[in-house]
Scaffold this motif. Structure first.
Motif, PDB file in Angstrom:
ATOM      1  N   GLY A  48       0.820  -1.207   0.000  1.00 42.78           N
ATOM      2  CA  GLY A  48       0.000   0.000   0.000  1.00 42.78           C
ATOM      3  C   GLY A  48       0.853   1.255   0.000  1.00 42.78           C
ATOM      4  N   TYR A  49       1.927   1.232   0.786  1.00 42.12           N
ATOM      5  CA  TYR A  49       2.847   2.376   0.816  1.00 42.12           C
ATOM      6  C   TYR A  49       3.595   2.502  -0.510  1.00 42.12           C
ATOM      7  CZ  TYR A  49       2.036   2.349   5.857  1.00 42.12           C
ATOM      8  OH  TYR A  49       1.462   2.402   7.110  1.00 42.12           O
ATOM      9  N   MET A  50       3.901   1.376  -1.131  1.00 44.65           N
ATOM     10  CA  MET A  50       4.570   1.420  -2.429  1.00 44.65           C
ATOM     11  C   MET A  50       3.686   2.089  -3.475  1.00 44.65           C
ATOM     12  SD  MET A  50       6.380  -2.354  -2.550  1.00 44.65           S
ATOM     13  CE  MET A  50       6.940  -2.131  -4.237  1.00 44.65           C
ATOM     14  N   ILE A  51       2.399   1.766  -3.451  1.00 44.55           N
ATOM     15  CA  ILE A  51       1.470   2.393  -4.405  1.00 44.55           C
ATOM     16  C   ILE A  51       1.431   3.901  -4.194  1.00 44.55           C
ATOM     17  CG2 ILE A  51      -0.950   2.561  -5.090  1.00 44.55           C
ATOM     18  CD1 ILE A  51      -1.227  -0.412  -4.417  1.00 44.55           C
ATOM     19  N   ASP A  52       1.342   4.335  -2.943  1.00 46.64           N
ATOM     20  CA  ASP A  52       1.314   5.769  -2.649  1.00 46.64           C
ATOM     21  C   ASP A  52       2.592   6.453  -3.128  1.00 46.64           C
ATOM     22  OD1 ASP A  52      -1.191   5.582  -1.493  1.00 46.64           O
ATOM     23  OD2 ASP A  52      -0.410   5.323   0.539  1.00 46.64           O
ATOM     24  N   ASN A  53       3.740   5.814  -2.899  1.00 47.01           N
ATOM     25  CA  ASN A  53       5.008   6.397  -3.330  1.00 47.01           C
ATOM     26  C   ASN A  53       5.089   6.490  -4.856  1.00 47.01           C
ATOM     27  OD1 ASN A  53       5.829   6.610  -0.690  1.00 47.01           O
ATOM     28  ND2 ASN A  53       7.241   4.880  -0.757  1.00 47.01           N
ATOM     29  N   ILE A  54       4.643   5.442  -5.533  1.00 44.36           N
ATOM     30  CA  ILE A  54       4.682   5.442  -6.996  1.00 44.36           C
ATOM     31  C   ILE A  54       3.816   6.556  -7.565  1.00 44.36           C
ATOM     32  CG2 ILE A  54       3.959   4.147  -9.047  1.00 44.36           C
ATOM     33  CD1 ILE A  54       4.902   1.609  -7.580  1.00 44.36           C
ATOM     34  N   VAL A  55       2.605   6.697  -7.012  1.00 43.21           N
ATOM     35  CA  VAL A  55       1.702   7.754  -7.483  1.00 43.21           C
ATOM     36  C   VAL A  55       2.299   9.123  -7.212  1.00 43.21           C
ATOM     37  CG1 VAL A  55      -0.556   8.809  -7.122  1.00 43.21           C
ATOM     38  CG2 VAL A  55      -0.359   6.331  -7.289  1.00 43.21           C
ATOM     39  N   LEU A  56       2.918   9.287  -6.042  1.00 42.31           N
ATOM     40  CA  LEU A  56       3.561  10.566  -5.707  1.00 42.31           C
ATOM     41  C   LEU A  56       4.662  10.901  -6.714  1.00 42.31           C
ATOM     42  CD1 LEU A  56       4.135  12.972  -3.775  1.00 42.31           C
ATOM     43  CD2 LEU A  56       5.644  11.429  -2.499  1.00 42.31           C
ATOM     44  N   LEU A  57       5.493   9.919  -7.055  1.00 39.78           N
ATOM     45  CA  LEU A  57       6.594  10.163  -7.985  1.00 39.78           C
ATOM     46  C   LEU A  57       6.082  10.426  -9.400  1.00 39.78           C
ATOM     47  CD1 LEU A  57       9.164   7.482  -6.770  1.00 39.78           C
ATOM     48  CD2 LEU A  57       9.377   9.958  -6.566  1.00 39.78           C
ATOM     49  N   ILE A  58       5.081   9.659  -9.826  1.00 39.77           N
ATOM     50  CA  ILE A  58       4.537   9.870 -11.166  1.00 39.77           C
ATOM     51  C   ILE A  58       3.913  11.254 -11.277  1.00 39.77           C
ATOM     52  CG2 ILE A  58       2.751   9.145 -12.786  1.00 39.77           C
ATOM     53  CD1 ILE A  58       3.211   6.291 -11.925  1.00 39.77           C
ATOM     54  N   ALA A  72      11.391   8.612 -11.598  1.00 39.37           N
ATOM     55  CA  ALA A  72      11.397  10.031 -11.919  1.00 39.37           C
ATOM     56  C   ALA A  72      12.001  10.332 -13.284  1.00 39.37           C
ATOM     57  CB  ALA A  72      12.173  10.800 -10.847  1.00 39.37           C
ATOM     58  N   SER A  73      12.550   9.306 -13.947  1.00 43.82           N
ATOM     59  CA  SER A  73      13.189   9.537 -15.245  1.00 43.82           C
ATOM     60  C   SER A  73      12.268   9.228 -16.418  1.00 43.82           C
ATOM     61  CB  SER A  73      14.451   8.673 -15.365  1.00 43.82           C
ATOM     62  OG  SER A  73      14.123   7.297 -15.294  1.00 43.82           O
ATOM     63  N   GLY A  74      11.098   8.659 -16.142  1.00 42.54           N
ATOM     64  CA  GLY A  74      10.168   8.320 -17.219  1.00 42.54           C
ATOM     65  C   GLY A  74       9.402   9.535 -17.699  1.00 42.54           C
ATOM     66  N   SER A  75       9.046   9.508 -18.965  1.00 43.00           N
ATOM     67  CA  SER A  75       8.313  10.639 -19.535  1.00 43.00           C
ATOM     68  C   SER A  75       6.804  10.461 -19.441  1.00 43.00           C
ATOM     69  CB  SER A  75       8.701  10.815 -21.011  1.00 43.00           C
ATOM     70  OG  SER A  75       8.438   9.618 -21.749  1.00 43.00           O
ATOM     71  N   SER A  76       6.349   9.225 -19.187  1.00 36.72           N
ATOM     72  CA  SER A  76       4.920   8.953 -19.077  1.00 36.72           C
ATOM     73  C   SER A  76       4.718   7.749 -18.173  1.00 36.72           C
ATOM     74  CB  SER A  76       4.319   8.672 -20.460  1.00 36.72           C
ATOM     75  OG  SER A  76       4.815   7.440 -20.966  1.00 36.72           O
ATOM     76  N   PRO A  77       3.500   7.572 -17.616  1.00 36.65           N
ATOM     77  CA  PRO A  77       3.232   6.394 -16.794  1.00 36.65           C
ATOM     78  C   PRO A  77       3.481   5.083 -17.531  1.00 36.65           C
ATOM     79  CG  PRO A  77       1.515   8.042 -16.478  1.00 36.65           C
ATOM     80  CD  PRO A  77       2.382   8.530 -17.602  1.00 36.65           C
ATOM     81  N   ALA A  78       3.184   5.031 -18.836  1.00 40.03           N
ATOM     82  CA  ALA A  78       3.413   3.808 -19.603  1.00 40.03           C
ATOM     83  C   ALA A  78       4.901   3.474 -19.670  1.00 40.03           C
ATOM     84  CB  ALA A  78       2.840   3.957 -21.006  1.00 40.03           C
ATOM     85  N   LYS A  81       6.859   0.027 -18.211  1.00 40.88           N
ATOM     86  CA  LYS A  81       7.707  -0.836 -19.032  1.00 40.88           C
ATOM     87  C   LYS A  81       9.116  -0.952 -18.459  1.00 40.88           C
ATOM     88  CE  LYS A  81       5.285   0.232 -23.369  1.00 40.88           C
ATOM     89  NZ  LYS A  81       5.405   0.894 -24.688  1.00 40.88           N
ATOM     90  N   SER A  82       9.635   0.129 -17.884  1.00 41.78           N
ATOM     91  CA  SER A  82      11.029   0.149 -17.465  1.00 41.78           C
ATOM     92  C   SER A  82      11.238  -0.205 -15.995  1.00 41.78           C
ATOM     93  CB  SER A  82      11.645   1.527 -17.730  1.00 41.78           C
ATOM     94  OG  SER A  82      10.941   2.532 -17.013  1.00 41.78           O
ATOM     95  N   VAL A  83      10.238   0.061 -15.134  1.00 39.51           N
ATOM     96  CA  VAL A  83      10.442  -0.081 -13.693  1.00 39.51           C
ATOM     97  C   VAL A  83       9.381  -0.948 -13.021  1.00 39.51           C
ATOM     98  CG1 VAL A  83      10.713   1.143 -11.501  1.00 39.51           C
ATOM     99  CG2 VAL A  83      11.561   2.177 -13.614  1.00 39.51           C
ATOM    100  N   LEU A  84       8.120  -0.557 -13.160  1.00 37.82           N
ATOM    101  CA  LEU A  84       7.059  -1.167 -12.362  1.00 37.82           C
ATOM    102  C   LEU A  84       6.857  -2.638 -12.662  1.00 37.82           C
ATOM    103  CD1 LEU A  84       4.369   1.667 -12.378  1.00 37.82           C
ATOM    104  CD2 LEU A  84       6.091   1.151 -10.653  1.00 37.82           C
TER     105      LEU A  84
END
Length: 236
Positions: A123-133, A162-168, A172-175
């Motif tokens: 749950g905390y990971m999801i919050d962190n990912i959304v914050l970074l995106i 933080a280096s991705g240009s879009s959520p997609a 592909k690269s991290v998630l």
């Protein structure tokens, strides 16, 4: 119908088998869970009581609060902090203490407890990912965003978000290589990740995570009842 051999009675055999499994579980409990059982009991005993909270409300300054907490199981966790104290510092140190205790439990846990503790962090990971995106899409500083992430939700490749240009691109690269990858894959398409609002993505993934967590707990309870008998009723 065939008679039960040795005249023991089928119901008696089943009952004795269940009793044996229960006793076997008790005999082997300390091997995997005895130490953590003691740790959890210690943590529970250290939770602030209503008397402690009442004493905290009587404090006039944050320094008084610091001294009051020193008399509890929180100990001197603020002793190295310079004056004047800030509320953000107290919150940060309390979080650090909680995370340290959680990670200590996780390091000594074995399945299924280790799996349960891992799921808590998702749950905390999801919050962190959304914050970074969200921060990246709005041009926020990467280091500032990482500092705001919750410690329980951090993972090795989080900085690459933080280096991705879009959520997609991020997926592909991290998630895809994180425990959250299946939640994204099973609930959203690549096109959804580019077109949907970040909060909608968060809610969709969080729903999938909670449903998966529920299935895990339901399966664990069923296995426990099969091996040790039903749980006693919960009393408030």
């Amino acid at each position: 119908q065939l008679a039960c051999p040795l005249d023991l009675g089928c119901h008696s055999v089943k009952k004795e088998g269940a009793t044996f499994r229960k006793m076997a579980g008790l005999f082997s409990f300390n091997i995997a869970d005895g130490y953590l059982e003691a740790i959890v009991r210690g943590y529970r005993a250290g939770i602030l009581t209503s008397v402690d909270y009442n004493n905290l409300t009587q404090c006039d300054t944050l320094e008084d609060l610091k001294l009051q907490l020193a008399g509890t199981d929180y100990g001197n966790f603020l002793q190295n902090e310079p004056s004047p104290l800030a509320t953000t510092t107290i919150a940060e140190k309390c979080t650090e203490k909680m995370v340290s205790e959680f990670q200590h439990m996780r390091a000594h846990a074995v399945p299924p407890l280790s799996t349960f503790l891992d799921y808590i962090t998702y749950g905390y990971m999801i919050d962190n990912i959304v914050l970074l995106i969200s921060g990246t899409l709005h041009g926020r500083d990467t280091h500032e965003l990482l500092e705001k992430c919750h410690p329980l939700g951090k993972f090795e490749t989080m900085g690459a978000l933080a280096s991705g240009s879009s959520p997609a691109d991020l997926y592909k690269s991290v998630l895809i290589d994180t425990p959250l990858g299946p939640y994204f894959l099973n609930t959203l398409t690549i096109e959804d990740l580019d077109e949907m609002h970040v909060e909608i993505i968060r809610n969709t993934v969080y729903k999938a995570y909670l449903e998966d967590f529920f299935r895990l707990l339901h399966e664990a309870r069923r296995n426990h009842c099969r091996n040790h008998g039903p749980h006693p009723p919960v009393r408030g």
